[in-house]
Scaffold this active site. Structure first.
Site, PDB file in Angstrom:
ATOM      1  N   ASP A  95       0.865  -1.171   0.000  1.00 18.61           N
ATOM      2  CA  ASP A  95       0.000   0.000   0.000  1.00 18.61           C
ATOM      3  C   ASP A  95       0.905   1.225   0.000  1.00 18.61           C
ATOM      4  O   ASP A  95       1.940   1.245   0.660  1.00 18.61           O
ATOM      5  CB  ASP A  95      -0.889  -0.033   1.254  1.00 18.61           C
ATOM      6  CG  ASP A  95      -1.901   1.097   1.275  1.00 18.61           C
ATOM      7  OD1 ASP A  95      -1.967   1.853   0.292  1.00 18.61           O
ATOM      8  OD2 ASP A  95      -2.615   1.226   2.283  1.00 18.61           O
ATOM      9  N   ASP A 269      -7.817  -7.431   0.604  1.00 16.11           N
ATOM     10  CA  ASP A 269      -6.927  -7.438   1.770  1.00 16.11           C
ATOM     11  C   ASP A 269      -7.678  -6.849   2.952  1.00 16.11           C
ATOM     12  O   ASP A 269      -8.621  -6.073   2.786  1.00 16.11           O
ATOM     13  CB  ASP A 269      -5.678  -6.593   1.507  1.00 16.11           C
ATOM     14  CG  ASP A 269      -5.963  -5.106   1.699  1.00 16.11           C
ATOM     15  OD1 ASP A 269      -5.626  -4.576   2.775  1.00 16.11           O
ATOM     16  OD2 ASP A 269      -6.562  -4.476   0.798  1.00 16.11           O
ATOM     17  N   CYS A 307     -10.810 -28.274   9.747  1.00 18.45           N
ATOM     18  CA  CYS A 307      -9.719 -27.324   9.481  1.00 18.45           C
ATOM     19  C   CYS A 307      -8.397 -28.013   9.809  1.00 18.45           C
ATOM     20  O   CYS A 307      -8.255 -28.646  10.860  1.00 18.45           O
ATOM     21  CB  CYS A 307      -9.885 -26.066  10.331  1.00 18.45           C
ATOM     22  SG  CYS A 307      -8.533 -24.863  10.117  1.00 18.45           S
ATOM     23  N   CYS A 309      -5.383 -26.480  10.144  1.00 24.73           N
ATOM     24  CA  CYS A 309      -4.354 -25.617  10.716  1.00 24.73           C
ATOM     25  C   CYS A 309      -3.880 -26.201  12.048  1.00 24.73           C
ATOM     26  O   CYS A 309      -4.581 -27.015  12.668  1.00 24.73           O
ATOM     27  CB  CYS A 309      -4.858 -24.183  10.892  1.00 24.73           C
ATOM     28  SG  CYS A 309      -5.908 -23.917  12.348  1.00 24.73           S
ATOM     29  N   HIS A 337      -5.263 -19.710  12.752  1.00 26.45           N
ATOM     30  CA  HIS A 337      -6.540 -20.283  12.325  1.00 26.45           C
ATOM     31  C   HIS A 337      -7.313 -19.301  11.446  1.00 26.45           C
ATOM     32  O   HIS A 337      -7.847 -19.689  10.390  1.00 26.45           O
ATOM     33  CB  HIS A 337      -7.405 -20.675  13.517  1.00 26.45           C
ATOM     34  CG  HIS A 337      -8.809 -20.996  13.101  1.00 26.45           C
ATOM     35  ND1 HIS A 337      -9.151 -22.199  12.513  1.00 26.45           N
ATOM     36  CD2 HIS A 337      -9.936 -20.225  13.088  1.00 26.45           C
ATOM     37  CE1 HIS A 337     -10.435 -22.157  12.185  1.00 26.45           C
ATOM     38  NE2 HIS A 337     -10.931 -20.977  12.518  1.00 26.45           N
TER      39      HIS A 337
END
Length: 399
Positions: A95, A269, A307, A309, A337
């Site tokens: 950015d 983002d 999941c 993770c 997570h």
């Protein structure tokens, strides 16, 4: 202008404006639609670069303003750029520092030359001009660098909005002229114009003439009404070139991502996944879990079944309840997570577009997240209806 990317569209949704593509950048391919985690000062808070890479992240953000203050341009030049400095071998987007005109407005003075900031670290003054922003981003070595734009709050009305739009166009011309490495770094233009459709159209018409490698929709996600938000997004994707990536800045809530992909956006983002993790909030397909609540003290399930993770594979909600907001490991695990959740959501969206079942995915996503149709956000219902997905009428009504 020159481009250091290729943009290959693999599939288009036959119902909405969604598409699946591969964005090839100097540090490798990026599967789109894509959510880009935000490592403002060269790191995602609480996560190592190796862990981010292990989650399948192909591109993340750094912030030009903050890296320009610390570690500073001289050190970045000495070490060979931000990829080397932070140990990140995949793609970076920076950015330009324009958003800090809003977030640090009390510290900023805006003129035609640029923006003068007072450092939040030591009070020293820094003048960020389009030329200086480009020089900093060339030193950072970002694969995608954003133009310096004149950013006003999305709640601002009146002549200041038009002034900022025209200044952003003039600053884009200065950025293009100052950009020293177009063969290895891609400069994206940022569409401004507030919530005014006429100003947005004028800005797009002007910026498309500059033929930058990609385009971003800026100036949103600042507290504006969501019904106005989606209309601006949809108007912009209708008018922007479809042979280049389209990036909607600052969007990160799960339902916003799904809707904006349907409206034709490719890149997103937001700091939300890691910021909310620091308050003990875990993102799931069924909604957010506030792991500070006592109801989790003897809940031995993972944050989310299925999941993969490390937080879900190795720890329970009960453990996280014990450490959340008290020990740094709690923030660390929930941040991992939440980032994994966002990246997995985008992979699922992409797969559904490729298989041309995105409308069915949308229906299931909203049913899982909100359960009852009466709880569906009205703005999302309206936005999706504009691209032929009737949330209230059921899957068979979506054409």
């Amino acid at each position: 202008m020159k481009s250091a990317l290729t943009w290959d569209v693999l599939a288009k949704c036959s119902t909405t404006k969604a598409r699946a593509a591969v964005l090839t950048l100097p540090h490798g391919p990026v599967n789109a639609p894509v959510f880009m985690p935000v490592g403002t000062q060269g790191t995602l808070k609480g996560i190592t670069p190796e862990q981010i890479e292990g989650l399948g992240c192909q591109i993340m953000l750094n912030n030009t303003y903050h890296l320009g203050l610390r570690p500073g341009q001289e050190l970045l030049d000495q070490c060979g750029g931000a990829h080397v400095f932070q140990g990140w071998n995949r793609n970076l987007l920076t950015d330009s520092g324009g958003f800090q005109m809003v977030s640090l407005l009390k510290l900023a003075e805006i003129t035609e030359d640029g923006v003068q900031f007072e450092s939040p670290h030591d009070g020293s003054l820094m003048l960020l001009t389009p030329e200086h922003s480009m020089s900093l981003q060339n030193s950072i070595g970002a694969d995608i660098m954003m133009q310096l734009d004149d950013v006003v709050s999305s709640l601002t009305t009146g002549p200041r909005v038009e002034e900022a739009m025209w200044r952003s166009i003039r600053w884009l011309d200065r950025c293009i002229k100052a950009h020293k490495k177009p063969e290895t770094q891609n400069l994206f233009a940022i569409i401004q114009g507030g919530l005014d459709p006429n100003l947005r159209k004028v800005c797009i018409d002007e910026m498309v003439k500059r033929d930058t490698p990609g385009y971003a929709i800026g100036g949103l996600s600042g507290g504006e009404e969501k019904d106005k938000f989606w209309r601006v997004v949809s108007q912009c994707t209708d008018l922007m070139p479809r042979n280049k990536p389209i990036y909607c800045m600052g969007v990160g809530y799960a339902e916003d991502l799904v809707v904006c992909v349907a409206l034709g956006v490719d890149m997103f983002d937001c700091v939300f996944p890691t910021r909310t993790a620091r308050f003990g909030n875990a993102l799931t397909s069924k909604g957010t879990l506030s792991l500070r609540q006592a109801k989790f003290k003897d809940d031995f399930r993972p944050i989310e079944e299925g999941c993969d993770c490390i937080a879900c594979k190795s720890y329970t909600r009960a453990y996280l309840y014990t450490v959340v907001t008290k020990e740094t490991v709690g923030c660390h695990l929930i941040s991992i997570h939440n980032t994994a959740y966002q990246l997995r959501l985008m992979r699922q969206i992409r797969e559904s577009v490729i298989e041309d079942r995105f409308p069915q995915f949308i229906h299931k996503f909203f049913k899982d997240l909100f359960v009852e149709k009466s709880a569906y956000p009205e703005w999302a219902v309206n936005a999706l209806k504009s691209v032929n997905v009737d949330l209230m009428g059921g899957e068979e009504a979506s054409k």
